[in-house]
Write a protein that holds these residues in place. Structure first.
Motif, short mmCIF file in Angstrom:
data_model
loop_
_atom_site.label_atom_id
_atom_site.label_comp_id
_atom_site.label_asym_id
_atom_site.label_seq_id
_atom_site.Cartn_x
_atom_site.Cartn_y
_atom_site.Cartn_z
N ARG A 66 0.85 -1.24 -0.08
CA ARG A 66 0.05 0.14 -0.04
C ARG A 66 0.80 1.42 0.03
O ARG A 66 0.67 2.50 -0.75
CB ARG A 66 -0.92 -0.04 1.24
CG ARG A 66 -1.79 1.06 1.22
CD ARG A 66 -3.00 1.19 2.42
NE ARG A 66 -3.36 -0.03 2.49
CZ ARG A 66 -3.11 -0.77 3.61
NH1 ARG A 66 -2.25 -0.68 4.62
NH2 ARG A 66 -4.06 -2.18 3.68
N GLU A 70 1.05 4.07 -2.91
CA GLU A 70 0.66 5.45 -2.59
C GLU A 70 1.57 6.55 -3.43
O GLU A 70 1.38 7.68 -3.69
CB GLU A 70 0.89 5.84 -1.07
CG GLU A 70 -0.27 5.16 -0.20
CD GLU A 70 0.04 5.43 1.32
OE1 GLU A 70 0.95 5.80 1.60
OE2 GLU A 70 -0.95 5.06 2.02
N ARG A 87 -5.50 -4.64 -6.70
CA ARG A 87 -6.73 -3.34 -6.28
C ARG A 87 -6.87 -3.48 -4.98
O ARG A 87 -7.57 -2.32 -4.49
CB ARG A 87 -7.91 -4.10 -7.35
CG ARG A 87 -8.96 -3.06 -7.22
CD ARG A 87 -8.76 -1.62 -7.78
NE ARG A 87 -9.83 -0.53 -7.52
CZ ARG A 87 -10.11 -0.02 -6.55
NH1 ARG A 87 -9.39 -0.27 -5.40
NH2 ARG A 87 -11.17 0.82 -6.45
N THR A 88 -6.80 -4.44 -4.11
CA THR A 88 -7.10 -4.39 -2.68
C THR A 88 -6.29 -3.41 -2.06
O THR A 88 -6.57 -3.01 -0.59
CB THR A 88 -6.92 -5.80 -2.13
OG1 THR A 88 -5.69 -6.27 -2.15
CG2 THR A 88 -7.74 -6.90 -2.89
N GLN A 89 -4.94 -3.31 -2.49
CA GLN A 89 -4.11 -1.97 -1.60
C GLN A 89 -3.64 -0.97 -2.68
O GLN A 89 -3.25 0.07 -1.97
CB GLN A 89 -2.69 -2.81 -1.35
CG GLN A 89 -3.17 -4.31 -0.75
CD GLN A 89 -3.82 -4.16 0.79
OE1 GLN A 89 -3.63 -3.17 1.13
NE2 GLN A 89 -4.63 -4.90 0.98
N ILE A 90 -3.97 -0.97 -3.86
CA ILE A 90 -3.72 0.17 -4.72
C ILE A 90 -4.69 0.71 -5.48
O ILE A 90 -5.73 -0.22 -6.17
CB ILE A 90 -2.75 -0.13 -5.74
CG1 ILE A 90 -1.33 -0.65 -5.02
CG2 ILE A 90 -2.18 0.90 -6.71
CD1 ILE A 90 -0.33 -1.35 -5.79
N PRO A 91 -5.09 1.97 -5.44
CA PRO A 91 -6.25 2.55 -6.18
C PRO A 91 -6.39 2.07 -7.96
O PRO A 91 -5.42 2.26 -8.50
CB PRO A 91 -6.00 3.89 -6.05
CG PRO A 91 -5.44 4.31 -4.92
CD PRO A 91 -4.21 3.06 -4.86
N GLY A 92 -7.56 1.47 -8.09
CA GLY A 92 -7.69 1.16 -9.51
C GLY A 92 -7.25 2.16 -10.84
O GLY A 92 -6.86 1.58 -11.70
N ALA A 93 -7.51 3.36 -10.35
CA ALA A 93 -7.27 4.42 -11.36
C ALA A 93 -5.55 4.26 -11.65
O ALA A 93 -5.13 5.10 -12.63
CB ALA A 93 -7.27 5.71 -10.72
N LYS A 94 -4.81 4.02 -10.60
CA LYS A 94 -3.30 3.91 -11.08
C LYS A 94 -2.99 2.60 -11.78
O LYS A 94 -1.83 2.37 -12.20
CB LYS A 94 -2.62 3.82 -9.74
CG LYS A 94 -2.67 5.16 -8.85
CD LYS A 94 -1.65 5.15 -7.78
CE LYS A 94 -1.81 6.78 -6.84
NZ LYS A 94 -0.78 6.70 -5.92
N SER A 309 -2.18 10.51 -14.99
CA SER A 309 -2.12 9.52 -14.20
C SER A 309 -2.63 8.25 -14.80
O SER A 309 -3.44 8.41 -16.00
CB SER A 309 -2.89 9.61 -12.82
OG SER A 309 -2.25 10.41 -12.29
N SER A 312 -7.35 2.18 -15.78
CA SER A 312 -7.30 0.66 -15.64
C SER A 312 -8.04 0.39 -17.16
O SER A 312 -8.26 1.37 -17.58
CB SER A 312 -8.03 0.07 -14.42
OG SER A 312 -9.31 0.76 -14.52
#
Length: 312
Positions: A66, A70, A87-94, A309, A312
């Motif tokens: 995570r 960030e 996706r459980t730890q990192i925003p999907g948009a990244k 940025s 996905s």
């Protein structure tokens, strides 16, 4: 290379204002990214290779993952499975898909398999080939357990296991009863791998997930190399392996813990050469269409040049 303070300082000295930094492997080195941001890095791109999906399951490791996410603008993933884990730890948009490619000039039908067959005494026999490191997750032991079922229907079939690794001795013992139909080559030079794929009629690596989900297949580049060689593929259902096979089109996905299911898939292809050949041809076309290194390079260039940025 570990994310020590010394490594962070040395890396920061290389950064110029406006630099785009690419981490060849997000974990664990991505933990030094705050130091590179402070030194003037404008964008941070982190590549993942599969082990990060396991990190997402572990209490301490997932917190580190995570933190890594960030400080990234883009984190790449291999396929649907690894994306779901990350996706459980990192925003999907990244998250942006970037998987490895295959050299279709090297891995191709007619890459030298006839000579390999001749050298190993396999000429004229139906051959199931597995090219992989010899470790439990890859499933060579399950191929050997499934082999009696295959021989009962195709008695002249041969199983060719290509690769080295810590499971070699146990595989030798398990294969001893089938010494006339199971060949274990040990490690071969990388340059010889295309010919060893080409020595098979069917490719099989029935991988399975182990250690409560920690030891899992991220993708399985060997399936793609086999498809490029024109072989139908039998893959295990572990992790991201199904992302490298189109079930029913380029191969078959099976439960890698079930010898009978593995044998059934192998027999389906060995006893129906026309279907096997069609799957191999479809696999080759799929690789040429979506998995070449030129396509991977173009996607990577887009990530480097796009100032936005990731999406996905």
């Amino acid at each position: 290379m570990l994310p020590t303070r010394d490594v962070a300082r040395r890396a920061a000295r290389l950064v110029e204002p406006g630099t785009t930094v690419v981490f060849g492997a997000a974990a664990p080195l991505g933990l030094v990214s705050p130091a590179l941001r402070a030194a003037g890095a404008e964008r941070v791109i982190m590549l993942t290779h599969g082990h990060e999906a396991s990190w997402a399951r572990l209490p301490i490791a997932r917190d580190l993952l995570r933190r890594i996410g960030e400080h990234a603008d883009i984190v790449t993933y291999l396929g649907a499975y690894t994306r779901a884990r990350l996706r459980t730890q990192i925003p999907g948009a990244k998250l942006v898909r970037l998987a490895p490619g295959v050299d279709t000039g090297l891995f191709r039908p007619g890459a030298g398999g006839a000579q390999v067959r001749a050298n190993l005494g396999l000429t004229g026999r139906p051959v199931v080939v597995c090219v992989s490191r010899l470790v439990p997750r890859k499933g060579q032991d399950m191929l050997i357990k499934a082999w009696p079922h295959v021989l009962a229907r195709v008695p002249d079939a041969a199983l060719l296991l290509v690769g080295g690794g810590p499971a070699r001795k146990s595989l030798d013992r398990a294969a001893a009863v089938h010494r006339d139909s199971v060949v274990i080559t040990g490690a071969v030079p990388w340059s010889a791998l295309p010919a060893h794929y080409d020595a098979g009629d069917v490719f099989a690596m029935p991988c399975r997930t182990r250690l409560a989900g920690i030891d899992v297949e991220g993708l399985g580049i060997v399936y793609l190399e086999a498809s490029a060689t024109g072989l139908p593929v039998v893959a295990g259902s572990s992790g991201g392996a199904p992302d490298a096979v189109r079930h029913g089109e380029t191969g078959l996905v099976v439960d890698g813990t079930e010898p009978h299911a593995i044998a059934t898939a192998l027999l389906t292809l060995l006893q129906d050469p026309a279907t096997a050949r069609t799957m191999g041809e479809r696999g080759r076309a799929w690789i040429e269409r979506e998995w070449t290194w030129n396509q991977v390079a173009a996607r990577f260039a887009t990530l480097l040049l796009d100032r936005r940025s990731g999406v996905s």
